[in-house]
Design an enzyme around this catalytic site. Structure first.
Site, PDB file in Angstrom:
ATOM      1  N   HIS A  84      40.759  35.480  38.390  1.00 24.22           N
ATOM      2  CA  HIS A  84      41.878  35.045  37.546  1.00 24.22           C
ATOM      3  C   HIS A  84      42.875  34.188  38.314  1.00 24.22           C
ATOM      4  O   HIS A  84      43.647  33.461  37.704  1.00 24.22           O
ATOM      5  CB  HIS A  84      42.538  36.221  36.811  1.00 24.22           C
ATOM      6  CG  HIS A  84      43.471  37.071  37.609  1.00 24.22           C
ATOM      7  ND1 HIS A  84      43.101  38.256  38.189  1.00 24.22           N
ATOM      8  CD2 HIS A  84      44.778  36.920  37.907  1.00 24.22           C
ATOM      9  CE1 HIS A  84      44.133  38.795  38.797  1.00 24.22           C
ATOM     10  NE2 HIS A  84      45.175  38.011  38.653  1.00 24.22           N
ATOM     11  N   ASP A 221      36.347  40.590  39.583  1.00 24.05           N
ATOM     12  CA  ASP A 221      37.436  39.602  39.583  1.00 24.05           C
ATOM     13  C   ASP A 221      37.589  38.893  40.937  1.00 24.05           C
ATOM     14  O   ASP A 221      38.547  39.124  41.660  1.00 24.05           O
ATOM     15  CB  ASP A 221      38.737  40.322  39.191  1.00 24.05           C
ATOM     16  CG  ASP A 221      39.813  39.356  38.735  1.00 24.05           C
ATOM     17  OD1 ASP A 221      39.683  38.153  38.989  1.00 24.05           O
ATOM     18  OD2 ASP A 221      40.797  39.817  38.121  1.00 24.05           O
ATOM     19  N   SER A 624      47.743  39.952  43.367  1.00 18.73           N
ATOM     20  CA  SER A 624      46.364  39.680  42.983  1.00 18.73           C
ATOM     21  C   SER A 624      45.686  38.847  44.041  1.00 18.73           C
ATOM     22  O   SER A 624      46.256  37.874  44.527  1.00 18.73           O
ATOM     23  CB  SER A 624      46.314  38.944  41.659  1.00 18.73           C
ATOM     24  OG  SER A 624      46.294  39.886  40.653  1.00 18.73           O
TER      25      SER A 624
HETATM   26  N1  ARG Z   1      46.520  42.019  34.859  1.00 16.35           N
HETATM   27  C1  ARG Z   1      46.146  41.282  36.014  1.00 16.35           C
HETATM   28  C2  ARG Z   1      47.355  40.488  36.564  1.00 16.35           C
HETATM   29  O1  ARG Z   1      48.429  40.673  36.127  1.00 16.35           O
HETATM   30  C3  ARG Z   1      44.959  40.426  35.761  1.00 16.35           C
HETATM   31  C4  ARG Z   1      45.207  39.292  34.853  1.00 16.35           C
HETATM   32  C5  ARG Z   1      43.993  38.527  34.451  1.00 16.35           C
HETATM   33  N2  ARG Z   1      44.285  37.924  33.186  1.00 16.35           N
HETATM   34  C6  ARG Z   1      43.853  38.373  32.019  1.00 16.35           C
HETATM   35  N3  ARG Z   1      44.487  37.990  30.943  1.00 16.35           N
HETATM   36  N4  ARG Z   1      42.858  39.180  31.922  1.00 16.35           N
HETATM   37  O2  ARG Z   1      47.340  39.379  36.936  1.00 16.35           O
HETATM   38  N1  ASP Z   2      47.208  41.206  38.201  1.00 14.36           N
HETATM   39  C1  ASP Z   2      48.400  41.031  39.008  1.00 14.36           C
HETATM   40  C2  ASP Z   2      48.413  39.692  39.730  1.00 14.36           C
HETATM   41  O1  ASP Z   2      47.911  38.724  39.243  1.00 14.36           O
HETATM   42  C3  ASP Z   2      48.601  42.160  39.926  1.00 14.36           C
HETATM   43  C4  ASP Z   2      49.427  43.232  39.329  1.00 14.36           C
HETATM   44  O2  ASP Z   2      50.351  42.927  38.546  1.00 14.36           O
HETATM   45  O3  ASP Z   2      49.203  44.375  39.664  1.00 14.36           O
HETATM   46  O4  ASP Z   2      49.059  39.523  40.736  1.00 14.36           O
END
Ligand code: ARG
Ligand code: ASP
Length: 689
Positions: A84, A221, A624
């Site tokens: 991502h 990921d 991330s």
């Molecule tokens: N939740 C994770 C973060 O905040 C992964 C995001 C990936 N994006 C998604 N929409 N699945 O970045």
């Molecule tokens: N998914 C998040 C990022 O892109 C990480 C998190 O918020 O825990 O940095």
């Protein structure tokens, strides 16, 4: 009864000395934590983690782009981050003919690696406490404005002394603890970074937004890049003559795997947290801001999804946009719930009551009241601002029109903007979102906060729908050839375009009506929060404070651990390929795995292939792509997410529930080999077991 007992225990725990595993620590001060880390299993020294005299782990960690982390895994510049984090770059190289998002991408040699204009990676050269220098010349009799100019002038000098743009060296002075401390960060920024590999999204984004922020998780990921440098190993613009960068340090890879209780350590760039704010602000987040923004984004997501499911091209065009809208939308829901479940507002209020007692007769008497008053004056305007950001500012044609208009005014080239806009634009989505967003704006923003332009437009045309027609039928910006034909001479005509006018009217309203109030109250908050931070440190002398995240490099350590998401359930910390097969469903987009993965699984022997794991490291957005490191300092995973029930950790960390989610490095190796057939990349990695 049990509830009450728990609640009281929560009160004590939440405000006691440093709790287990909470914290995002400054690497240069890690010697203060190293004893605790070693007691928990870490085998290396503080110098191994961070050193300016010798290569240390920090030299293998980078800020990837401007909001993710990455790590080096070879002496030839090979870098790992999340899928991502690489997503928008992978997407830019994709089209219906070469759909790297869908099919994955694997360079089979260096020549096939793809350059990414604009992508940088920043290595931290060093950081140091410069508080004394930043405040040199300041004395307590000064006004806040005077203090500010002292801080600004000194910071500027420090930055000039340390930056060297010819060598790609940048410097920043960052305020920590709300300006009670200042740190200098010096980076080396590389700007030739090429895409090496990415799995198909059905692996790299497996589970999609359905599983995002959730456990059990099975997302592969990751993506792979390579950092290039000039012949002297220095940063350079893209050139075919550049060579792979030789880092001072890279991570060795451990295939030994993880077990519940193992020590883990995340080294990365957390973006933003607010652990020390007063109850009033937490209340605003959980009871006002989050719920309203969630409702707005639900509408946008529904509209995008409707069109994406009808057309493959639209699905590609909106995949990245949809993911970013959805990501915060889902996080806010977890955060709102987590804050409520933890009674964070009440916990903070109780803390503030004790604080007030303590503060009597000190310089901090009345501080809580002062903070409360500032928030009360700021938040209604701030909410209108958040509405603006989530509504008028999300209309794509309006943003695009204004972007072109400013370039025409400045006389700069518009071609790249036109190309990137039309590549990913689908007008029916934008039109429907316009109606939905501006209707919500009209309904929910109090009349005296609304811009006059909008009220007049509505009064004249009678409905939001009619306003939409006015903008979309009147603008030239939906017509690519017309936009391409524009020259700087057309500026005056373009200024009259309804999309440009709408942007301008909202922007003026924001600048004239909202920004001054927000700026003035932010200014007051800055001072009050600086006092409050200092006061909390004096009030709780025995607590170990860590500065709120601000995208600077931090260390978070903890252990592999499952958790109880709700009554009578326990989540184990390791997921496997078996779980992917359980979720696999060709009829559900998010769970439709590539046939080759089904075939490999059917051969047998891969049931226990680990995929992801949970740990207690305190992380946030920006972490991330961060390396997850074991007790020996070797790479065991790549951090990519947190569990939904624990997303309030940006405001309050609950050691029982807050977990980060990482990709097990062994799944990366499995995918590179079995799906990508790119195991030649392993030749440059170093495996320790
Ligand atoms: N939740 C994770 C973060 O905040 C992964 C995001 C990936 N994006 C998604 N929409 N699945 O970045
Ligand atoms: N998914 C998040 C990022 O892109 C990480 C998190 O918020 O825990 O940095």
């Amino acid at each position: 009864m049990k509830r009450i007992a728990f609640f009281c225990l929560g009160l004590i725990l939440a405000m006691g000395p440093a709790r287990a595993d909470e914290g995002m620590w400054l690497p240069s001060l890690i010697s203060q934590r190293i004893g605790d880390m070693q007691a928990k299993g870490f085998k290396l020294s503080a110098e191994d983690v961070y050193s300016v005299n010798q290569a240390s782990l920090k030299d293998a960690v980078v800020l990837f782009g401007s909001g993710c982390t990455g790590e080096l895994v070879s002496d030839e510049g090979l870098l790992l981050t999340n899928h991502h984090c690489g997503y928008s770059y992978i997407q830019r190289h994709s089209s219906v003919e070469h759909d790297y998002l869908k099919d994955g991408f694997w360079a089979m040699n260096r020549q096939q690696e793809l350059p990414n204009n604009g992508l940088t990676v920043s290595f931290l050269e060093r950081m140091e406490d410069v508080t004394d220098r930043v405040l040199r010349g300041f004395d307590v009799s000064m006004t806040e404005a005077q203090r500010d100019s002292v801080v600004r002038a000194n910071s500027k000098l420090i930055i000039e002394e340390n930056a060297d743009s010819d060598k790609g060296i940048t410097a920043d002075v960052e305020a920590l603890f709300y300006g009670n401390q200042y740190f200098l960060f010096v980076f080396k920024v590389f700007r030739d970074v090429r895409l090496v590999g990415a799995p198909p999204s059905s692996i790299g984004k497996f589970g999609g937004d359905t599983d995002n922020w959730m456990w059990p998780r099975h997302t592969g990921d990751f993506s792979m890049f390579r950092v290039y440098a000039d012949k002297d190993n220095n940063p350079a613009d893209y050139s075919p003559d550049n060579v792979p960068y030789r880092p001072k340090r890279f991570f060795k890879i451990s295939r030994a795997g993880v077990q519940e209780g193992d020590f883990t350590f995340v080294y990365g760039c957390p973006g933003s947290t607010q652990e020390y704010v007063m109850s009033e602000q937490v209340k605003y987040v959980a009871e006002v801001s989050d719920p309203q923004k969630i409702a707005l984004r639900t509408q946008r997501l529904d509209i995008q999804k409707k069109y994406m499911s009808m057309d493959q091209a639209v699905r590609i065009q909106y995949s990245s946009k949809n993911a970013s809208v959805s990501n915060a939308w889902k996080k806010w829901q977890g955060e709102e719930k987590g804050i409520k479940k933890n009674h964070t507002v009440a916990v903070k209020q109780a803390y503030e009551a004790r604080f007030k007692e303590w503060a009597k007769g000190t310089e901090y008497e009345g501080l809580i009241e002062r903070l409360g008053d500032i928030y009360a004056r700021r938040n209604p305007t701030y909410l209108a601002y958040e509405y603006y950001v989530e509504t008028a500012r999300t209309i794509e044609i309006v943003q695009f029109a204004s972007g072109i208009y400013s370039r025409l005014k400045a006389g700069t080239d518009t071609k790249d903007l036109i190309d990137s806009f039309f590549k990913d634009y689908y007008q029916p989505i934008d039109e429907e979102c316009f109606v939905a967003m501006m209707t919500s704006f009209d309904k929910n923003v109090p009349d005296d906060f609304k811009p006059a332009f909008f009220k007049e437009m509505l009064a004249e045309y009678g409905s939001v729908d009619a306003c939409k027609d006015l903008v979309f039928n009147g603008t030239i910006f939906t017509d690519r050839s017309k936009v391409e034909a524009l020259t700087p001479e057309d500026v005056d005509t373009v200024a009259q375009d309804p999309a440009v006018k709408m942007y301008g009217a909202f922007y003026d309203w924001y600048s004239n009506d909202l920004a001054p109030v927000i700026r003035a109250t932010n200014e007051e908050l800055r001072v009050a929060n600086r006092d409050y931070m200092r006061a909390q440190m004096a009030f709780e002398k025995d607590r170990d404070f860590y500065p709120d995240a601000n995208l600077t490099l931090r260390v978070a350590y903890g252990q592999v651990a499952g958790y109880e998401p709700y009554d009578a359930a326990y989540y184990y910390p390791v997921s496997t390929l078996k779980g992917i097969i359980e979720k696999d469903n060709p009829d559900i987009f998010d769970y439709n795995i590539p046939q080759v993965l089904r075939d490999i699984y059917a051969e047998g022997g891969h049931e226990n292939q680990p995929v992801c794991f949970l740990a207690t490291n305190h992380t946030t957005g920006g972490n991330s792509g961060s390396p997850v490191i074991n007790a020996e300092g070797n790479l065991i995973g790549i951090n990519f997410d947190r569990v939904w029930e624990g997303t309030m950790s940006d405001i309050v960390y609950d050691p029982e529930i807050c977990r980060n989610i990482s990709l097990d490095i062994r799944y990366l190796l499995f995918v590179v080999d079995q799906i990508g057939h790119a195991s030649y990349l392993f030749d440059e990695m170093v495996f320790v077991d």
